[in-house]
Design a protein around this motif. Structure first.
Motif, PDB file in Angstrom:
ATOM      1  N   HIS A 156       0.818  -1.209   0.000  1.00 20.86           N
ATOM      2  CA  HIS A 156       0.000   0.000   0.000  1.00 20.86           C
ATOM      3  C   HIS A 156       0.857   1.267   0.000  1.00 20.86           C
ATOM      4  O   HIS A 156       0.503   2.267  -0.634  1.00 20.86           O
ATOM      5  N   GLY A 157       1.978   1.221   0.709  1.00 23.78           N
ATOM      6  CA  GLY A 157       2.859   2.387   0.742  1.00 23.78           C
ATOM      7  C   GLY A 157       3.400   2.730  -0.630  1.00 23.78           C
ATOM      8  O   GLY A 157       3.455   3.901  -1.019  1.00 23.78           O
ATOM      9  N   GLU A 158       3.813   1.714  -1.376  1.00 19.90           N
ATOM     10  CA  GLU A 158       4.309   1.956  -2.735  1.00 19.90           C
ATOM     11  C   GLU A 158       3.190   2.472  -3.623  1.00 19.90           C
ATOM     12  O   GLU A 158       3.416   3.365  -4.460  1.00 19.90           O
ATOM     13  N   ALA A 159       1.985   1.940  -3.455  1.00 15.56           N
ATOM     14  CA  ALA A 159       0.856   2.392  -4.263  1.00 15.56           C
ATOM     15  C   ALA A 159       0.589   3.877  -4.041  1.00 15.56           C
ATOM     16  O   ALA A 159       0.388   4.640  -4.998  1.00 15.56           O
ATOM     17  N   PHE A 160       0.598   4.303  -2.773  1.00 14.32           N
ATOM     18  CA  PHE A 160       0.345   5.719  -2.519  1.00 14.32           C
ATOM     19  C   PHE A 160       1.502   6.582  -3.005  1.00 14.32           C
ATOM     20  O   PHE A 160       1.287   7.711  -3.471  1.00 14.32           O
ATOM     21  N   HIS A 161       2.717   6.071  -2.925  1.00  9.46           N
ATOM     22  CA  HIS A 161       3.862   6.830  -3.447  1.00  9.46           C
ATOM     23  C   HIS A 161       3.709   7.069  -4.948  1.00  9.46           C
ATOM     24  O   HIS A 161       3.999   8.176  -5.439  1.00  9.46           O
ATOM     25  N   ILE A 162       3.263   6.049  -5.663  1.00 10.68           N
ATOM     26  CA  ILE A 162       3.030   6.197  -7.104  1.00 10.68           C
ATOM     27  C   ILE A 162       1.977   7.277  -7.348  1.00 10.68           C
ATOM     28  O   ILE A 162       2.125   8.129  -8.233  1.00 10.68           O
ATOM     29  N   LEU A 163       0.911   7.245  -6.550  1.00 14.43           N
ATOM     30  CA  LEU A 163      -0.139   8.255  -6.693  1.00 14.43           C
ATOM     31  C   LEU A 163       0.377   9.650  -6.339  1.00 14.43           C
ATOM     32  O   LEU A 163       0.171  10.611  -7.085  1.00 14.43           O
ATOM     33  N   GLU A 164       1.082   9.757  -5.225  1.00  9.88           N
ATOM     34  CA  GLU A 164       1.530  11.047  -4.716  1.00  9.88           C
ATOM     35  C   GLU A 164       2.543  11.707  -5.640  1.00  9.88           C
ATOM     36  O   GLU A 164       2.620  12.936  -5.716  1.00  9.88           O
ATOM     37  N   THR A 165       3.317  10.901  -6.362  1.00 13.15           N
ATOM     38  CA  THR A 165       4.339  11.444  -7.261  1.00 13.15           C
ATOM     39  C   THR A 165       3.849  11.584  -8.701  1.00 13.15           C
ATOM     40  O   THR A 165       4.639  11.832  -9.601  1.00 13.15           O
ATOM     41  N   GLY A 166       2.549  11.403  -8.909  1.00 16.39           N
ATOM     42  CA  GLY A 166       1.974  11.651 -10.230  1.00 16.39           C
ATOM     43  C   GLY A 166       1.997  10.476 -11.176  1.00 16.39           C
ATOM     44  O   GLY A 166       1.670  10.627 -12.356  1.00 16.39           O
ATOM     45  N   GLY A 167       2.368   9.274 -10.699  1.00 14.44           N
ATOM     46  CA  GLY A 167       2.412   8.110 -11.581  1.00 14.44           C
ATOM     47  C   GLY A 167       1.056   7.510 -11.873  1.00 14.44           C
ATOM     48  O   GLY A 167       0.909   6.680 -12.768  1.00 14.44           O
ATOM     49  N   ALA A 168       0.044   7.911 -11.094  1.00 13.86           N
ATOM     50  CA  ALA A 168      -1.321   7.433 -11.312  1.00 13.86           C
ATOM     51  C   ALA A 168      -2.287   8.525 -10.875  1.00 13.86           C
ATOM     52  O   ALA A 168      -1.941   9.399 -10.071  1.00 13.86           O
ATOM     53  N   ALA A 169      -3.496   8.462 -11.413  1.00 18.26           N
ATOM     54  CA  ALA A 169      -4.510   9.461 -11.070  1.00 18.26           C
ATOM     55  C   ALA A 169      -5.327   9.046  -9.861  1.00 18.26           C
ATOM     56  O   ALA A 169      -5.997   9.884  -9.238  1.00 18.26           O
ATOM     57  N   ALA A 170      -5.298   7.751  -9.523  1.00 15.78           N
ATOM     58  CA  ALA A 170      -6.109   7.270  -8.408  1.00 15.78           C
ATOM     59  C   ALA A 170      -5.528   5.979  -7.851  1.00 15.78           C
ATOM     60  O   ALA A 170      -4.892   5.210  -8.564  1.00 15.78           O
ATOM     61  N   PHE A 171      -5.764   5.767  -6.575  1.00 17.97           N
ATOM     62  CA  PHE A 171      -5.395   4.535  -5.862  1.00 17.97           C
ATOM     63  C   PHE A 171      -6.707   3.881  -5.458  1.00 17.97           C
ATOM     64  O   PHE A 171      -7.518   4.473  -4.739  1.00 17.97           O
ATOM     65  N   LEU A 172      -6.949   2.649  -5.937  1.00 24.83           N
ATOM     66  CA  LEU A 172      -8.189   1.942  -5.663  1.00 24.83           C
ATOM     67  C   LEU A 172      -7.919   0.855  -4.624  1.00 24.83           C
ATOM     68  O   LEU A 172      -7.109  -0.035  -4.851  1.00 24.83           O
ATOM     69  N   MET A 173      -8.622   0.946  -3.504  1.00 25.24           N
ATOM     70  CA  MET A 173      -8.344   0.009  -2.408  1.00 25.24           C
ATOM     71  C   MET A 173      -9.490   0.098  -1.407  1.00 25.24           C
ATOM     72  O   MET A 173     -10.404   0.906  -1.559  1.00 25.24           O
ATOM     73  N   ASP A 174      -9.421  -0.722  -0.356  1.00 29.00           N
ATOM     74  CA  ASP A 174     -10.415  -0.692   0.709  1.00 29.00           C
ATOM     75  C   ASP A 174     -10.433   0.687   1.367  1.00 29.00           C
ATOM     76  O   ASP A 174      -9.375   1.284   1.632  1.00 29.00           O
ATOM     77  N   ASP A 175     -11.636   1.168   1.683  1.00 27.66           N
ATOM     78  CA  ASP A 175     -11.778   2.533   2.181  1.00 27.66           C
ATOM     79  C   ASP A 175     -10.927   2.840   3.407  1.00 27.66           C
ATOM     80  O   ASP A 175     -10.238   3.875   3.454  1.00 27.66           O
ATOM     81  N   VAL A 176     -10.881   1.946   4.392  1.00 25.41           N
ATOM     82  CA  VAL A 176     -10.131   2.245   5.604  1.00 25.41           C
ATOM     83  C   VAL A 176      -8.631   2.363   5.329  1.00 25.41           C
ATOM     84  O   VAL A 176      -7.937   3.192   5.937  1.00 25.41           O
ATOM     85  N   LEU A 177      -8.107   1.575   4.391  1.00 23.15           N
ATOM     86  CA  LEU A 177      -6.686   1.669   4.039  1.00 23.15           C
ATOM     87  C   LEU A 177      -6.391   2.976   3.323  1.00 23.15           C
ATOM     88  O   LEU A 177      -5.328   3.580   3.510  1.00 23.15           O
ATOM     89  N   LEU A 178      -7.321   3.430   2.494  1.00 25.53           N
ATOM     90  CA  LEU A 178      -7.126   4.703   1.797  1.00 25.53           C
ATOM     91  C   LEU A 178      -7.106   5.862   2.785  1.00 25.53           C
ATOM     92  O   LEU A 178      -6.306   6.791   2.649  1.00 25.53           O
ATOM     93  N   TYR A 179      -7.969   5.820   3.785  1.00 22.81           N
ATOM     94  CA  TYR A 179      -7.952   6.865   4.809  1.00 22.81           C
ATOM     95  C   TYR A 179      -6.617   6.854   5.547  1.00 22.81           C
ATOM     96  O   TYR A 179      -6.088   7.914   5.927  1.00 22.81           O
ATOM     97  N   GLY A 180      -6.055   5.672   5.756  1.00 24.95           N
ATOM     98  CA  GLY A 180      -4.766   5.570   6.427  1.00 24.95           C
ATOM     99  C   GLY A 180      -3.643   6.176   5.618  1.00 24.95           C
ATOM    100  O   GLY A 180      -2.794   6.908   6.152  1.00 24.95           O
TER     101      GLY A 180
END
Length: 217
Positions: free
Chosen positions: A102-126
């Motif tokens: 999940h950390g790598e997924a958000f890093h990809i999102l945060e650095t502009g590599g993706a427009a969205a991160f799709l995952m369970d709601d509670v993990l996304l809030y984290g």
């Protein structure tokens, strides 16, 4: 009991249990009929739905807005399969990136590599709570596909499952659960003061009222 903490990943947790390298995994493991072929599940500990984490200024409010966009999800999760199925069924034309965790997924999102991160709601809030500028991000989208998290343990060990379920029942009794939930999901968490701001769902209220180990559809 002698407790030894062993790190696992979303991908290797199933084999770690099945091969006897660990006895119990209590994380974000979704309970599915397919997975019951390899491992056993405790009573459910959380109910989640797949949603979208994205920047507020990307103009994404729901899943149809992802058409033609690059999205990221995490390997070894039910969400990876759900995203592929949605992409095909709705002909969205998304490019799907699979991150190792999940950390790598958000890093990809945060650095502009993706427009969205799709995952369970509670993990996304984290992940949102850990962002440098958390106010730039939003969890959005019509909640998809209810799923129950449960602890996983070896199959064919009913005595151990009974022990685990009994311990969970004590921890999820109203007098014990309410302060725990408020501490970790509603208040700032030390040492960095991270706040998930994730309200208790109606699904969770129903689970607390009637604990069970059912697969959700």
């Amino acid at each position: 009991l002698r407790v030894e903490l062993v790190p696992v990943s979303p991908e290797n947790r199933w084999s770690m249990i099945a091969d006897g390298r660990i006895d119990l995994e209590c994380g974000t493991s979704g309970h599915t009929t397919e997975r019951e072929q390899r491992v056993a599940f405790s009573n459910s500990i959380f109910i989640v739905r797949m949603r979208i984490l994205t920047r507020k200024d990307y103009g994404i409010t729901d899943f149809p807005d992802l058409a033609g966009r690059t999205v990221v999800t995490t390997a070894g999760t039910t969400n990876a399969d759900k995203v592929r199925q949605m992409n095909e069924a709705q002909n969205l034309g998304m490019e799907i990136l699979i991150a190792k965790d999940h950390g790598e997924a958000f890093h990809i999102l945060e650095t502009g590599g993706a427009a969205a991160f799709l995952m369970d709601d509670v993990l996304l809030y984290g992940e949102r709570a850990r962002a440098i500028r958390w106010g730039d991000w939003i969890v959005t989208g019509t909640p998809q596909s209810r799923e129950a998290y449960a602890c996983i343990l070896r199959k064919d060990d009913p005595a151990f499952k009974q022990l685990v379920d009994r311990a969970l029942k004590r921890a999820m009794a109203p007098e014990a659960f309410a302060p725990l939930y408020e501490k970790w999901f509603l208040k700032p968490v030390p040492p960095k003061g991270i706040k998930l701001d994730f309200p208790l769902s109606e699904d969770m209220r129903e689970l607390l009222a009637a604990p069970n180990d059912r697969v959700l559809q």
